[in-house]
Design a protein around this motif. Structure first.
Motif, PDB file in Angstrom:
ATOM      1  N   ILE A  78       0.857  -1.181   0.000  1.00 24.92           N
ATOM      2  CA  ILE A  78       0.000   0.000   0.000  1.00 24.92           C
ATOM      3  C   ILE A  78       0.896   1.235   0.000  1.00 24.92           C
ATOM      4  O   ILE A  78       1.962   1.231   0.615  1.00 24.92           O
ATOM      5  N   ALA A  79       0.474   2.261  -0.712  1.00 22.07           N
ATOM      6  CA  ALA A  79       1.278   3.482  -0.807  1.00 22.07           C
ATOM      7  C   ALA A  79       0.373   4.696  -0.715  1.00 22.07           C
ATOM      8  O   ALA A  79      -0.806   4.646  -1.077  1.00 22.07           O
ATOM      9  N   VAL A  80       0.946   5.777  -0.246  1.00 20.09           N
ATOM     10  CA  VAL A  80       0.276   7.079  -0.244  1.00 20.09           C
ATOM     11  C   VAL A  80       0.718   7.803  -1.505  1.00 20.09           C
ATOM     12  O   VAL A  80       1.898   7.812  -1.841  1.00 20.09           O
ATOM     13  N   LYS A  81      -0.236   8.392  -2.212  1.00 17.57           N
ATOM     14  CA  LYS A  81       0.067   9.114  -3.449  1.00 17.57           C
ATOM     15  C   LYS A  81      -0.353  10.562  -3.306  1.00 17.57           C
ATOM     16  O   LYS A  81      -1.370  10.868  -2.705  1.00 17.57           O
ATOM     17  N   ALA A  82       0.419  11.426  -3.898  1.00 18.02           N
ATOM     18  CA  ALA A  82       0.074  12.843  -3.989  1.00 18.02           C
ATOM     19  C   ALA A  82       0.771  13.386  -5.222  1.00 18.02           C
ATOM     20  O   ALA A  82       1.834  12.889  -5.604  1.00 18.02           O
ATOM     21  N   GLY A  83       0.174  14.371  -5.827  1.00 20.65           N
ATOM     22  CA  GLY A  83       0.812  14.913  -7.014  1.00 20.65           C
ATOM     23  C   GLY A  83       0.025  16.034  -7.639  1.00 20.65           C
ATOM     24  O   GLY A  83      -0.887  16.603  -7.040  1.00 20.65           O
ATOM     25  N   LEU A  84       0.387  16.312  -8.866  1.00 19.22           N
ATOM     26  CA  LEU A  84      -0.184  17.414  -9.633  1.00 19.22           C
ATOM     27  C   LEU A  84      -0.724  16.848 -10.931  1.00 19.22           C
ATOM     28  O   LEU A  84      -0.063  16.034 -11.577  1.00 19.22           O
ATOM     29  N   PHE A  85      -1.940  17.246 -11.290  1.00 19.49           N
ATOM     30  CA  PHE A  85      -2.433  16.841 -12.601  1.00 19.49           C
ATOM     31  C   PHE A  85      -2.922  18.069 -13.346  1.00 19.49           C
ATOM     32  O   PHE A  85      -3.395  19.032 -12.755  1.00 19.49           O
ATOM     33  N   GLY A  86      -2.766  18.034 -14.645  1.00 16.99           N
ATOM     34  CA  GLY A  86      -3.214  19.133 -15.490  1.00 16.99           C
ATOM     35  C   GLY A  86      -4.546  18.777 -16.104  1.00 16.99           C
ATOM     36  O   GLY A  86      -4.653  17.806 -16.833  1.00 16.99           O
ATOM     37  N   SER A  87      -5.575  19.536 -15.780  1.00 17.15           N
ATOM     38  CA  SER A  87      -6.891  19.276 -16.358  1.00 17.15           C
ATOM     39  C   SER A  87      -7.037  20.137 -17.603  1.00 17.15           C
ATOM     40  O   SER A  87      -7.058  21.359 -17.520  1.00 17.15           O
ATOM     41  N   ARG A  88      -7.097  19.483 -18.739  1.00 13.91           N
ATOM     42  CA  ARG A  88      -7.263  20.164 -20.030  1.00 13.91           C
ATOM     43  C   ARG A  88      -8.547  19.646 -20.653  1.00 13.91           C
ATOM     44  O   ARG A  88      -8.597  18.549 -21.182  1.00 13.91           O
ATOM     45  N   PHE A  89      -9.604  20.433 -20.530  1.00 17.00           N
ATOM     46  CA  PHE A  89     -10.918  19.997 -20.974  1.00 17.00           C
ATOM     47  C   PHE A  89     -11.079  20.160 -22.477  1.00 17.00           C
ATOM     48  O   PHE A  89     -10.674  21.167 -23.044  1.00 17.00           O
ATOM     49  N   GLN A  90     -11.679  19.179 -23.108  1.00 12.10           N
ATOM     50  CA  GLN A  90     -12.064  19.248 -24.507  1.00 12.10           C
ATOM     51  C   GLN A  90     -13.518  18.790 -24.589  1.00 12.10           C
ATOM     52  O   GLN A  90     -13.796  17.602 -24.673  1.00 12.10           O
ATOM     53  N   PHE A  91     -14.442  19.740 -24.523  1.00 19.11           N
ATOM     54  CA  PHE A  91     -15.857  19.410 -24.596  1.00 19.11           C
ATOM     55  C   PHE A  91     -16.297  19.447 -26.052  1.00 19.11           C
ATOM     56  O   PHE A  91     -16.032  20.416 -26.754  1.00 19.11           O
ATOM     57  N   ASN A  92     -16.982  18.413 -26.499  1.00 21.15           N
ATOM     58  CA  ASN A  92     -17.453  18.391 -27.877  1.00 21.15           C
ATOM     59  C   ASN A  92     -18.944  18.655 -27.973  1.00 21.15           C
ATOM     60  O   ASN A  92     -19.508  18.584 -29.048  1.00 21.15           O
TER      61      ASN A  92
END
Length: 180
Positions: free
Chosen positions: A8-22
Protein backbone atom coordinates in the motif's frame (compact mmCIF):
# COMPACT_ATOMS: atom_id res chain seq x y z
CA UNK A 1 9.62 -19.53 -4.65
CA UNK A 2 9.70 -16.06 -3.10
CA UNK A 3 6.32 -14.83 -1.85
CA UNK A 4 5.34 -11.42 -3.22
CA UNK A 5 3.13 -9.39 -0.86
CA UNK A 6 0.74 -6.58 -1.80
CA UNK A 7 1.95 -3.07 -0.97
CA UNK A 8 0.00 0.00 0.00
CA UNK A 9 1.28 3.48 -0.81
CA UNK A 10 0.28 7.08 -0.24
CA UNK A 11 0.07 9.11 -3.45
CA UNK A 12 0.07 12.84 -3.99
CA UNK A 13 0.81 14.91 -7.01
CA UNK A 14 -0.18 17.41 -9.63
CA UNK A 15 -2.43 16.84 -12.60
CA UNK A 16 -3.21 19.13 -15.49
CA UNK A 17 -6.89 19.28 -16.36
CA UNK A 18 -7.26 20.16 -20.03
CA UNK A 19 -10.92 20.00 -20.97
CA UNK A 20 -12.06 19.25 -24.51
CA UNK A 21 -15.86 19.41 -24.60
CA UNK A 22 -17.45 18.39 -27.88
CA UNK A 23 -21.05 19.18 -26.90
CA UNK A 24 -20.88 22.91 -26.08
CA UNK A 25 -23.59 25.25 -27.39
CA UNK A 26 -22.70 27.10 -30.61
CA UNK A 27 -20.29 29.99 -30.03
CA UNK A 28 -19.04 28.86 -26.61
CA UNK A 29 -15.29 28.26 -26.35
CA UNK A 30 -13.74 25.25 -24.62
CA UNK A 31 -12.79 26.13 -21.04
CA UNK A 32 -9.20 26.28 -19.90
CA UNK A 33 -8.42 23.79 -17.15
CA UNK A 34 -5.95 24.42 -14.37
CA UNK A 35 -3.24 22.38 -12.73
CA UNK A 36 -4.60 20.80 -9.58
CA UNK A 37 -3.36 18.67 -6.70
CA UNK A 38 -4.54 15.18 -5.89
CA UNK A 39 -3.95 12.83 -2.97
CA UNK A 40 -4.94 9.30 -2.10
CA UNK A 41 -3.97 5.67 -1.66
CA UNK A 42 -2.59 3.01 -3.99
CA UNK A 43 -2.58 -0.76 -3.56
CA UNK A 44 -0.11 -2.80 -5.63
CA UNK A 45 -1.22 -6.45 -5.96
CA UNK A 46 1.42 -8.63 -7.68
CA UNK A 47 0.07 -11.32 -9.99
CA UNK A 48 3.47 -12.31 -11.39
CA UNK A 49 7.15 -11.39 -11.24
CA UNK A 50 6.76 -8.26 -13.41
CA UNK A 51 2.99 -7.74 -13.53
CA UNK A 52 0.63 -6.35 -10.92
CA UNK A 53 -2.82 -4.85 -10.61
CA UNK A 54 -2.83 -1.41 -9.04
CA UNK A 55 -6.15 0.04 -7.85
CA UNK A 56 -6.07 3.60 -6.49
CA UNK A 57 -8.42 5.92 -4.62
CA UNK A 58 -7.61 9.59 -5.33
CA UNK A 59 -9.28 12.87 -4.35
CA UNK A 60 -8.74 16.02 -6.45
CA UNK A 61 -10.05 19.53 -6.87
CA UNK A 62 -9.86 21.39 -10.17
CA UNK A 63 -11.50 24.17 -12.14
CA UNK A 64 -12.49 25.11 -15.66
CA UNK A 65 -12.37 28.74 -16.82
CA UNK A 66 -13.88 30.48 -19.85
CA UNK A 67 -12.72 33.91 -21.00
CA UNK A 68 -15.75 34.81 -23.17
CA UNK A 69 -17.06 38.31 -22.32
CA UNK A 70 -15.42 38.10 -18.90
CA UNK A 71 -13.93 35.48 -16.63
CA UNK A 72 -16.15 32.62 -15.49
CA UNK A 73 -14.99 29.56 -13.58
CA UNK A 74 -16.52 26.33 -12.37
CA UNK A 75 -14.83 24.55 -9.45
CA UNK A 76 -14.95 20.76 -9.11
CA UNK A 77 -14.15 18.14 -6.49
CA UNK A 78 -13.68 14.58 -7.77
CA UNK A 79 -12.88 11.07 -6.63
CA UNK A 80 -10.87 9.04 -9.15
CA UNK A 81 -10.78 5.23 -9.03
CA UNK A 82 -8.23 3.92 -11.56
CA UNK A 83 -7.54 0.19 -11.78
CA UNK A 84 -4.27 -0.15 -13.65
CA UNK A 85 -2.28 -3.05 -15.00
CA UNK A 86 1.40 -2.43 -14.21
CA UNK A 87 4.21 -4.05 -16.17
CA UNK A 88 7.64 -3.54 -14.56
CA UNK A 89 10.89 -3.32 -16.49
CA UNK A 90 13.50 -2.70 -13.78
CA UNK A 91 12.66 0.61 -12.07
CA UNK A 92 10.31 1.66 -14.88
CA UNK A 93 6.69 0.53 -15.17
CA UNK A 94 4.16 0.83 -17.97
CA UNK A 95 0.60 1.50 -16.73
CA UNK A 96 -2.75 1.07 -18.49
CA UNK A 97 -6.36 0.56 -17.48
CA UNK A 98 -9.78 2.10 -16.87
CA UNK A 99 -10.62 4.92 -14.46
CA UNK A 100 -14.00 5.70 -12.89
CA UNK A 101 -14.54 9.30 -11.85
CA UNK A 102 -17.19 10.54 -9.45
CA UNK A 103 -18.02 14.25 -9.40
CA UNK A 104 -18.69 15.21 -5.78
CA UNK A 105 -19.45 18.88 -6.38
CA UNK A 106 -19.38 21.55 -9.08
CA UNK A 107 -19.78 25.19 -8.14
CA UNK A 108 -19.90 28.16 -10.47
CA UNK A 109 -21.92 30.95 -12.04
CA UNK A 110 -25.15 30.53 -14.02
CA UNK A 111 -28.18 32.46 -15.27
CA UNK A 112 -31.58 31.64 -13.78
CA UNK A 113 -34.72 32.61 -15.68
CA UNK A 114 -36.52 35.55 -14.09
CA UNK A 115 -40.18 35.14 -13.08
CA UNK A 116 -42.72 36.15 -15.72
CA UNK A 117 -43.93 39.04 -13.52
CA UNK A 118 -40.48 40.72 -13.64
CA UNK A 119 -40.51 42.81 -16.85
CA UNK A 120 -37.04 44.29 -16.24
CA UNK A 121 -35.01 41.08 -16.45
CA UNK A 122 -35.08 37.89 -18.49
CA UNK A 123 -32.39 36.16 -16.37
CA UNK A 124 -30.70 36.65 -13.01
CA UNK A 125 -26.98 35.99 -12.48
CA UNK A 126 -26.48 33.52 -9.62
CA UNK A 127 -23.70 31.42 -8.13
CA UNK A 128 -23.89 28.01 -6.51
CA UNK A 129 -24.03 24.36 -7.48
CA UNK A 130 -23.90 23.73 -11.23
CA UNK A 131 -23.43 19.97 -10.88
CA UNK A 132 -26.94 19.09 -12.09
CA UNK A 133 -26.93 21.82 -14.75
CA UNK A 134 -24.02 20.90 -16.92
CA UNK A 135 -21.97 17.94 -15.65
CA UNK A 136 -22.44 14.24 -15.17
CA UNK A 137 -21.86 12.62 -11.78
CA UNK A 138 -20.02 9.58 -13.18
CA UNK A 139 -17.57 9.27 -16.07
CA UNK A 140 -15.35 6.53 -17.39
CA UNK A 141 -11.89 7.12 -18.85
CA UNK A 142 -8.89 5.20 -20.07
CA UNK A 143 -5.39 5.71 -18.65
CA UNK A 144 -1.96 5.04 -20.17
CA UNK A 145 1.30 6.06 -18.56
CA UNK A 146 4.74 5.29 -17.23
CA UNK A 147 6.27 5.32 -13.75
CA UNK A 148 9.84 5.48 -12.53
CA UNK A 149 10.62 4.29 -8.98
CA UNK A 150 13.55 5.84 -7.10
CA UNK A 151 15.08 4.69 -3.83
CA UNK A 152 12.83 3.88 -0.87
CA UNK A 153 9.78 3.30 -3.14
CA UNK A 154 9.55 6.99 -4.01
CA UNK A 155 8.48 7.43 -7.61
CA UNK A 156 7.23 9.71 -10.34
CA UNK A 157 4.61 8.85 -12.91
CA UNK A 158 3.13 10.54 -15.96
CA UNK A 159 -0.28 9.58 -17.31
CA UNK A 160 -2.57 10.47 -20.15
CA UNK A 161 -6.32 10.21 -19.53
CA UNK A 162 -8.78 10.00 -22.41
CA UNK A 163 -12.50 10.25 -21.79
CA UNK A 164 -14.76 7.40 -22.83
CA UNK A 165 -17.94 9.03 -21.52
CA UNK A 166 -18.75 12.75 -21.41
CA UNK A 167 -17.99 14.79 -18.29
CA UNK A 168 -20.20 17.54 -19.64
CA UNK A 169 -23.91 16.75 -19.95
CA UNK A 170 -26.36 18.28 -22.40
CA UNK A 171 -28.61 21.01 -21.05
CA UNK A 172 -32.23 20.03 -20.65
CA UNK A 173 -33.51 22.75 -18.29
CA UNK A 174 -34.33 25.99 -20.16
CA UNK A 175 -34.63 27.92 -16.86
CA UNK A 176 -30.87 27.63 -16.19
CA UNK A 177 -27.98 28.60 -18.46
CA UNK A 178 -24.47 27.85 -17.13
CA UNK A 179 -21.64 30.04 -18.34
CA UNK A 180 -19.59 27.08 -19.52
Amino acid sequence: MKKINPRIAVKAGLFGSRFQFNNLPEGIANPKGDDAFYAGLQLDIPIGKSISITPELLYAESSATVYDAGLYSDFFSHVFLPVLLRYRIGKVSILAGPQAEFLLSAKGWYFEKAPDDDPDYRYYLKSGSVKEMGYTSFTLSGIVGAEWIFKYRFGVDARYKFGITNFRSDYSNPDFIPFI
